[in-house]
Design a protein around this motif. Sequence first.
Motif, PDB file in Angstrom:
ATOM      1  N   ARG A   1       0.846  -1.183   0.000  1.00  0.00           N
ATOM      2  CA  ARG A   1       0.000   0.000   0.000  1.00  0.00           C
ATOM      3  C   ARG A   1       0.885   1.237   0.000  1.00  0.00           C
ATOM      4  O   ARG A   1       1.803   1.346   0.809  1.00  0.00           O
ATOM      5  CB  ARG A   1      -0.863  -0.033   1.261  1.00  0.00           C
ATOM      6  N   LEU A   2       0.612   2.149  -0.913  1.00  0.00           N
ATOM      7  CA  LEU A   2       1.336   3.419  -0.955  1.00  0.00           C
ATOM      8  C   LEU A   2       0.356   4.535  -0.668  1.00  0.00           C
ATOM      9  O   LEU A   2      -0.757   4.557  -1.205  1.00  0.00           O
ATOM     10  CB  LEU A   2       1.958   3.648  -2.337  1.00  0.00           C
ATOM     11  N   LEU A   3       0.778   5.456   0.160  1.00  0.00           N
ATOM     12  CA  LEU A   3      -0.064   6.581   0.526  1.00  0.00           C
ATOM     13  C   LEU A   3       0.659   7.846   0.083  1.00  0.00           C
ATOM     14  O   LEU A   3       1.797   8.076   0.486  1.00  0.00           O
ATOM     15  CB  LEU A   3      -0.252   6.569   2.045  1.00  0.00           C
ATOM     16  N   ILE A   4       0.012   8.636  -0.749  1.00  0.00           N
ATOM     17  CA  ILE A   4       0.628   9.848  -1.272  1.00  0.00           C
ATOM     18  C   ILE A   4       0.330  10.985  -0.296  1.00  0.00           C
ATOM     19  O   ILE A   4      -0.829  11.343  -0.081  1.00  0.00           O
ATOM     20  CB  ILE A   4       0.074  10.168  -2.676  1.00  0.00           C
ATOM     21  N   MET A   5       1.376  11.515   0.320  1.00  0.00           N
ATOM     22  CA  MET A   5       1.193  12.564   1.323  1.00  0.00           C
ATOM     23  C   MET A   5       1.165  13.934   0.639  1.00  0.00           C
ATOM     24  O   MET A   5       2.066  14.273  -0.119  1.00  0.00           O
ATOM     25  CB  MET A   5       2.334  12.523   2.343  1.00  0.00           C
ATOM     26  N   LEU A   6       0.129  14.716   0.934  1.00  0.00           N
ATOM     27  CA  LEU A   6       0.009  16.031   0.309  1.00  0.00           C
ATOM     28  C   LEU A   6       0.885  17.057   0.996  1.00  0.00           C
ATOM     29  O   LEU A   6       1.059  17.043   2.213  1.00  0.00           O
ATOM     30  CB  LEU A   6      -1.437  16.535   0.390  1.00  0.00           C
ATOM     31  N   ASN A   7       1.392  17.974   0.204  1.00  0.00           N
ATOM     32  CA  ASN A   7       2.057  19.165   0.709  1.00  0.00           C
ATOM     33  C   ASN A   7       1.006  20.284   0.665  1.00  0.00           C
ATOM     34  O   ASN A   7       0.830  20.941  -0.352  1.00  0.00           O
ATOM     35  CB  ASN A   7       3.243  19.473  -0.204  1.00  0.00           C
ATOM     36  N   LEU A   8       0.293  20.446   1.778  1.00  0.00           N
ATOM     37  CA  LEU A   8      -0.875  21.336   1.764  1.00  0.00           C
ATOM     38  C   LEU A   8      -0.518  22.767   1.439  1.00  0.00           C
ATOM     39  O   LEU A   8      -1.257  23.457   0.753  1.00  0.00           O
ATOM     40  CB  LEU A   8      -1.571  21.315   3.127  1.00  0.00           C
ATOM     41  N   SER A   9       0.641  23.233   1.913  1.00  0.00           N
ATOM     42  CA  SER A   9       0.937  24.644   1.678  1.00  0.00           C
ATOM     43  C   SER A   9       1.130  24.897   0.191  1.00  0.00           C
ATOM     44  O   SER A   9       0.896  25.995  -0.297  1.00  0.00           O
ATOM     45  CB  SER A   9       2.158  25.081   2.481  1.00  0.00           C
ATOM     46  N   GLU A  10       1.529  23.876  -0.563  1.00  0.00           N
ATOM     47  CA  GLU A  10       1.689  24.053  -2.008  1.00  0.00           C
ATOM     48  C   GLU A  10       0.357  23.846  -2.738  1.00  0.00           C
ATOM     49  O   GLU A  10       0.060  24.531  -3.703  1.00  0.00           O
ATOM     50  CB  GLU A  10       2.750  23.073  -2.514  1.00  0.00           C
ATOM     51  N   VAL A  11      -0.440  22.901  -2.241  1.00  0.00           N
ATOM     52  CA  VAL A  11      -1.766  22.702  -2.841  1.00  0.00           C
ATOM     53  C   VAL A  11      -2.545  24.021  -2.751  1.00  0.00           C
ATOM     54  O   VAL A  11      -3.292  24.391  -3.641  1.00  0.00           O
ATOM     55  CB  VAL A  11      -2.532  21.577  -2.111  1.00  0.00           C
ATOM     56  N   LEU A  12      -2.346  24.726  -1.647  1.00  0.00           N
ATOM     57  CA  LEU A  12      -2.990  26.031  -1.450  1.00  0.00           C
ATOM     58  C   LEU A  12      -1.934  27.112  -1.539  1.00  0.00           C
ATOM     59  O   LEU A  12      -1.722  27.840  -0.585  1.00  0.00           O
ATOM     60  CB  LEU A  12      -3.620  26.074  -0.070  1.00  0.00           C
ATOM     61  N   ASN A  13      -1.244  27.206  -2.669  1.00  0.00           N
ATOM     62  CA  ASN A  13      -0.113  28.127  -2.636  1.00  0.00           C
ATOM     63  C   ASN A  13      -0.568  29.570  -2.558  1.00  0.00           C
ATOM     64  O   ASN A  13      -1.695  29.899  -2.884  1.00  0.00           O
ATOM     65  CB  ASN A  13       0.876  27.846  -3.760  1.00  0.00           C
ATOM     66  N   LYS A  14       0.343  30.409  -2.123  1.00  0.00           N
ATOM     67  CA  LYS A  14       0.006  31.763  -1.682  1.00  0.00           C
ATOM     68  C   LYS A  14      -0.858  32.548  -2.662  1.00  0.00           C
ATOM     69  O   LYS A  14      -1.865  33.115  -2.292  1.00  0.00           O
ATOM     70  CB  LYS A  14       1.282  32.564  -1.419  1.00  0.00           C
ATOM     71  N   SER A  15      -0.470  32.581  -3.933  1.00  0.00           N
ATOM     72  CA  SER A  15      -1.206  33.452  -4.845  1.00  0.00           C
ATOM     73  C   SER A  15      -2.661  33.007  -4.927  1.00  0.00           C
ATOM     74  O   SER A  15      -3.567  33.821  -5.043  1.00  0.00           O
ATOM     75  CB  SER A  15      -0.566  33.425  -6.230  1.00  0.00           C
ATOM     76  N   GLU A  16      -2.892  31.700  -4.851  1.00  0.00           N
ATOM     77  CA  GLU A  16      -4.267  31.231  -4.927  1.00  0.00           C
ATOM     78  C   GLU A  16      -5.013  31.510  -3.634  1.00  0.00           C
ATOM     79  O   GLU A  16      -6.193  31.813  -3.648  1.00  0.00           O
ATOM     80  CB  GLU A  16      -4.287  29.747  -5.263  1.00  0.00           C
ATOM     81  N   ILE A  17      -4.303  31.408  -2.522  1.00  0.00           N
ATOM     82  CA  ILE A  17      -4.944  31.725  -1.241  1.00  0.00           C
ATOM     83  C   ILE A  17      -5.373  33.189  -1.245  1.00  0.00           C
ATOM     84  O   ILE A  17      -6.458  33.532  -0.806  1.00  0.00           O
ATOM     85  CB  ILE A  17      -3.978  31.451  -0.066  1.00  0.00           C
ATOM     86  N   ILE A  18      -4.509  34.042  -1.788  1.00  0.00           N
ATOM     87  CA  ILE A  18      -4.853  35.463  -1.828  1.00  0.00           C
ATOM     88  C   ILE A  18      -6.133  35.645  -2.643  1.00  0.00           C
ATOM     89  O   ILE A  18      -7.046  36.364  -2.255  1.00  0.00           O
ATOM     90  CB  ILE A  18      -3.688  36.292  -2.411  1.00  0.00           C
ATOM     91  N   GLN A  19      -6.227  34.939  -3.779  1.00  0.00           N
ATOM     92  CA  GLN A  19      -7.460  35.026  -4.571  1.00  0.00           C
ATOM     93  C   GLN A  19      -8.660  34.563  -3.746  1.00  0.00           C
ATOM     94  O   GLN A  19      -9.722  35.174  -3.796  1.00  0.00           O
ATOM     95  CB  GLN A  19      -7.356  34.135  -5.816  1.00  0.00           C
ATOM     96  N   LEU A  20      -8.487  33.463  -3.005  1.00  0.00           N
ATOM     97  CA  LEU A  20      -9.596  32.966  -2.198  1.00  0.00           C
ATOM     98  C   LEU A  20      -9.992  33.983  -1.144  1.00  0.00           C
ATOM     99  O   LEU A  20     -11.155  34.241  -0.900  1.00  0.00           O
ATOM    100  CB  LEU A  20      -9.216  31.652  -1.511  1.00  0.00           C
ATOM    101  N   GLU A  21      -8.982  34.590  -0.508  1.00  0.00           N
ATOM    102  CA  GLU A  21      -9.287  35.541   0.557  1.00  0.00           C
ATOM    103  C   GLU A  21      -9.990  36.771   0.002  1.00  0.00           C
ATOM    104  O   GLU A  21     -10.850  37.348   0.644  1.00  0.00           O
ATOM    105  CB  GLU A  21      -8.010  35.939   1.303  1.00  0.00           C
ATOM    106  N   GLN A  22      -9.617  37.152  -1.211  1.00  0.00           N
ATOM    107  CA  GLN A  22     -10.276  38.319  -1.799  1.00  0.00           C
ATOM    108  C   GLN A  22     -11.747  38.025  -2.070  1.00  0.00           C
ATOM    109  O   GLN A  22     -12.587  38.903  -1.953  1.00  0.00           O
ATOM    110  CB  GLN A  22      -9.556  38.743  -3.081  1.00  0.00           C
ATOM    111  N   GLN A  23     -12.057  36.779  -2.423  1.00  0.00           N
ATOM    112  CA  GLN A  23     -13.464  36.441  -2.638  1.00  0.00           C
ATOM    113  C   GLN A  23     -14.248  36.590  -1.361  1.00  0.00           C
ATOM    114  O   GLN A  23     -15.409  36.961  -1.374  1.00  0.00           O
ATOM    115  CB  GLN A  23     -13.615  34.999  -3.123  1.00  0.00           C
TER     116      GLN A  23
END
Length: 153
Positions: free
Chosen positions: A129-151
Motif C-alpha cells: 500500500r502506498l499513501l501519497i502525502m500532500l504538501n498542503l501549503s503548495e496545494v494552497l499556494n500563496k497566490s491562490e490563497i490570496i485570490q480565495l481571501e479576496q473572494q
Amino acid sequence: MGEEMKVIVFGLADEEYGIEVDKVRTIERMMPITRVPKTLSFVKGVINLRGVVIPVIDLRGRFGLPESEPTDGSRIIIVAVNDLEVGFIVDTANDVIDIDSDTIDTPPEVVGGIKAKYLRGVAKIGDDRLLIMLNLSEVLNKSEIIQLEQQEA
C-alpha cells in the motif's frame, strides 16, 4: 524510528492520499456549494459550515485530473492552513491510520499524474500500500490563497 503521525486517508481517482490529522478540522458529506464568479475552475465555490463561509476546491481539478460528479461517497475535507480554512472535495475519506515519518520517501516527479510540488512524499504502508502525502501549503499556494481571501472579503 521516526515520529508516529496520524493521517487521514482519502481517495482520489484510484489513488490513496494522506493529510496529517492535525491539519484537518472536519470531514463533511457533500452539501450545496454556492458558485463564486471569476474564480479558477477548480474553485467550486463556498459552503456555509455552521455559520463560517469556507471556499471549496475540487482536488481532482486542482491536480489536473478529470473531474467527476460527486457520489454518495464523496466528502469535503475541511483543512486549516496558515489560518485559512478550505474544503477539498475528494472521492472518499474513510480511514485514519498511524504512519511512521521514516516511511515517507521523497516523491517521484509525477505520481498519479500529479506534479511533485504538491506532494510531501509517498509513505509505504505494509507490503503493497502506498499513501501519497500532500504538501498542503503548495496545494494552497500563496497566490491562490490570496485570490480565495479576496473572494471572502
